[in-house]
Design an enzyme around this catalytic site. Structure first.
Site, PDB file in Angstrom:
ATOM      1  N   LYS A  11       0.848  -1.194   0.000  1.00 34.37           N
ATOM      2  CA  LYS A  11       0.000   0.000   0.000  1.00 34.37           C
ATOM      3  C   LYS A  11       0.880   1.239   0.000  1.00 34.37           C
ATOM      4  O   LYS A  11       2.057   1.206   0.391  1.00 34.37           O
ATOM      5  CB  LYS A  11      -0.952   0.027   1.197  1.00 34.37           C
ATOM      6  CG  LYS A  11      -0.294   0.025   2.588  1.00 34.37           C
ATOM      7  CD  LYS A  11       0.198   1.368   3.096  1.00 34.37           C
ATOM      8  CE  LYS A  11       0.729   1.283   4.528  1.00 34.37           C
ATOM      9  NZ  LYS A  11       1.475   2.512   4.942  1.00 34.37           N
ATOM     10  N   MET A  95      10.835  -4.954   4.995  1.00 38.85           N
ATOM     11  CA  MET A  95      10.363  -4.667   6.347  1.00 38.85           C
ATOM     12  C   MET A  95      10.782  -3.250   6.712  1.00 38.85           C
ATOM     13  O   MET A  95      11.846  -2.781   6.318  1.00 38.85           O
ATOM     14  CB  MET A  95      10.953  -5.676   7.324  1.00 38.85           C
ATOM     15  CG  MET A  95      10.495  -7.102   7.047  1.00 38.85           C
ATOM     16  SD  MET A  95      11.302  -8.315   8.101  1.00 38.85           S
ATOM     17  CE  MET A  95      10.618  -7.875   9.696  1.00 38.85           C
ATOM     18  N   GLY A  98       7.211   1.038   5.210  1.00 36.75           N
ATOM     19  CA  GLY A  98       6.031   1.895   5.154  1.00 36.75           C
ATOM     20  C   GLY A  98       5.048   1.522   4.067  1.00 36.75           C
ATOM     21  O   GLY A  98       4.132   2.283   3.760  1.00 36.75           O
ATOM     22  N   ILE A  99       5.224   0.321   3.479  1.00 38.54           N
ATOM     23  CA  ILE A  99       4.294  -0.100   2.425  1.00 38.54           C
ATOM     24  C   ILE A  99       3.429  -1.278   2.862  1.00 38.54           C
ATOM     25  O   ILE A  99       2.758  -1.906   2.052  1.00 38.54           O
ATOM     26  CB  ILE A  99       5.005  -0.396   1.084  1.00 38.54           C
ATOM     27  CG1 ILE A  99       6.152  -1.382   1.256  1.00 38.54           C
ATOM     28  CG2 ILE A  99       5.508   0.896   0.464  1.00 38.54           C
ATOM     29  CD1 ILE A  99       6.839  -1.732  -0.066  1.00 38.54           C
ATOM     30  N   GLY A 102       3.977  -6.411   6.630  1.00 39.21           N
ATOM     31  CA  GLY A 102       3.494  -7.278   7.699  1.00 39.21           C
ATOM     32  C   GLY A 102       1.988  -7.234   7.858  1.00 39.21           C
ATOM     33  O   GLY A 102       1.333  -8.269   8.035  1.00 39.21           O
ATOM     34  N   SER A 103       1.409  -6.040   7.766  1.00 37.26           N
ATOM     35  CA  SER A 103      -0.050  -5.891   7.895  1.00 37.26           C
ATOM     36  C   SER A 103      -0.776  -6.572   6.745  1.00 37.26           C
ATOM     37  O   SER A 103      -1.828  -7.194   6.933  1.00 37.26           O
ATOM     38  CB  SER A 103      -0.428  -4.407   7.926  1.00 37.26           C
ATOM     39  OG  SER A 103       0.117  -3.772   9.061  1.00 37.26           O
ATOM     40  N   SER A 104      -0.221  -6.454   5.540  1.00 36.43           N
ATOM     41  CA  SER A 104      -0.840  -7.082   4.376  1.00 36.43           C
ATOM     42  C   SER A 104      -0.771  -8.599   4.482  1.00 36.43           C
ATOM     43  O   SER A 104      -1.749  -9.302   4.180  1.00 36.43           O
ATOM     44  CB  SER A 104      -0.146  -6.604   3.097  1.00 36.43           C
ATOM     45  OG  SER A 104      -0.829  -7.047   1.949  1.00 36.43           O
ATOM     46  N   ASP A 136      -3.065  -0.904  10.375  1.00 33.74           N
ATOM     47  CA  ASP A 136      -3.190  -0.950   8.916  1.00 33.74           C
ATOM     48  C   ASP A 136      -3.865  -2.223   8.414  1.00 33.74           C
ATOM     49  O   ASP A 136      -4.186  -2.319   7.227  1.00 33.74           O
ATOM     50  CB  ASP A 136      -1.806  -0.847   8.252  1.00 33.74           C
ATOM     51  CG  ASP A 136      -1.207   0.545   8.361  1.00 33.74           C
ATOM     52  OD1 ASP A 136      -1.927   1.469   8.797  1.00 33.74           O
ATOM     53  OD2 ASP A 136      -0.023   0.709   8.005  1.00 33.74           O
TER      54      ASP A 136
END
Length: 286
Positions: A11, A95, A98-99, A102-104, A136
């Site tokens: 993202k 890692m 900021g894209i 981990g959340s994705s 996120d």
């Protein structure tokens, strides 16, 4: 047993304003999330014995601390299922970039296992569970570009332009906690009252603090800024700029390749994860 393979897209925060700090220490944000057609890939296979096993190790991240494993176990616990899963991760996203890597990965895990375990869980329920894993995660669960408020969990779908992006990846991992505790971080941006959300006159409030601490990020912003408006996503370290065509984005990345590492990807208002899930649902119902 047949594997279910799904993407975990990156993202961008097209802009990010910090509007305050809550009593619990979390920051109130306003931002626009958009997805990229670029990301990690996860494969899942059903286990009958209830074991969750991630077969892909990530340096310096213990198995049980990985967000993928934590997401799987949280869903297992809250759904009451006795099933488990083998999980394989093909890691592409950096890692601390900021894209949303981990959340994705966590969101893809929740959606994949809800499908694999045949749970009757809707997006609202999965997003609420995801929020406990990270602010996120809900936007990845929902899969549509969004204007986000709160700590990033209050989502309103939006449809910004979908250009091609050059994303530069400075070889540093930025600590989100470090940046949000920075003494000079802007924490008093005025909340936006206009709708739809304006794309102009916006910025990333975290960027000055990151540039000050990480010269690699500042250099990436300067390099890309020679060709287009360059901005940092999230708390960094990745930097992006928009271009009207893949050819132009490829040309710029090639020109920068001697000093910068990066990739070219299409912006997307519907995540490639959700497009893949929709095609799977259509196939299974036909």
């Amino acid at each position: 047993m047949e594997k279910l393979t799904l993407p975990a897209p990156a993202k961008l925060n097209l802009w990010l304003h910090i509007t305050g700090r809550r009593a619990d220490g979390y920051h109130e944000l306003e931002t626009v999330f958009q997805f990229l057609d670029h990301g990690d890939e996860l494969s899942f296979s059903l286990r009958e014995d209830g074991v969750i096993r991630l077969h892909s190790e990530i340096a310096d991240v213990p198995h049980d601390s990985n967000l993928i494993v934590r997401a799987a176990r949280k869903l297992q616990e809250q759904s009451g299922t006795r099933l488990g899963a083998d999980i394989w991760l093909h890691k592409v996203l950096p890692m601390g970039g900021g894209i949303g890597g981990g959340s994705s990965d966590a969101a893809t895990t929740l959606l994949a296992l809800a499908h694999l375990w045949q749970l009757d869980w809707n997006e609202d329920r999965l997003a609420a569970l995801g929020l406990a894993l990270g602010a996120d995660v809900p936007v990845f669960v929902r899969g549509h570009a969004a204007f986000a408020q709160g700590v990033g969990e209050q989502l309103t779908p939006v449809d910004p332009a979908e250009p091609w992006y050059v994303v530069l990846v400075p070889q540093v991992s930025v600590s989100t906690a470090e940046i949000f505790s920075h003494p000079e971080l802007t924490r008093d941006s005025l909340p936006l009252k206009m709708r739809p959300v304006p794309e102009g006159n916006s910025r990333n409030d975290c960027q000055p603090a990151v540039e000050q601490r990480y010269p690699e990020v500042r250099n990436a912003l300067i390099s890309l800024g020679k060709f287009t408006e360059a901005r940092m996503t999230g708390t960094g370290s990745c930097v992006f700029g928009a271009f009207p065509s893949k050819a132009e984005a490829d040309r710029v990345l090639a020109l920068l390749s001697e000093t910068q590492t990066g990739f070219v990807a299409k912006g997307s208002n519907v995540s490639m994860l959700h497009r893949k899930l929709q095609s799977l649902i259509k196939k299974s119902s036909s």
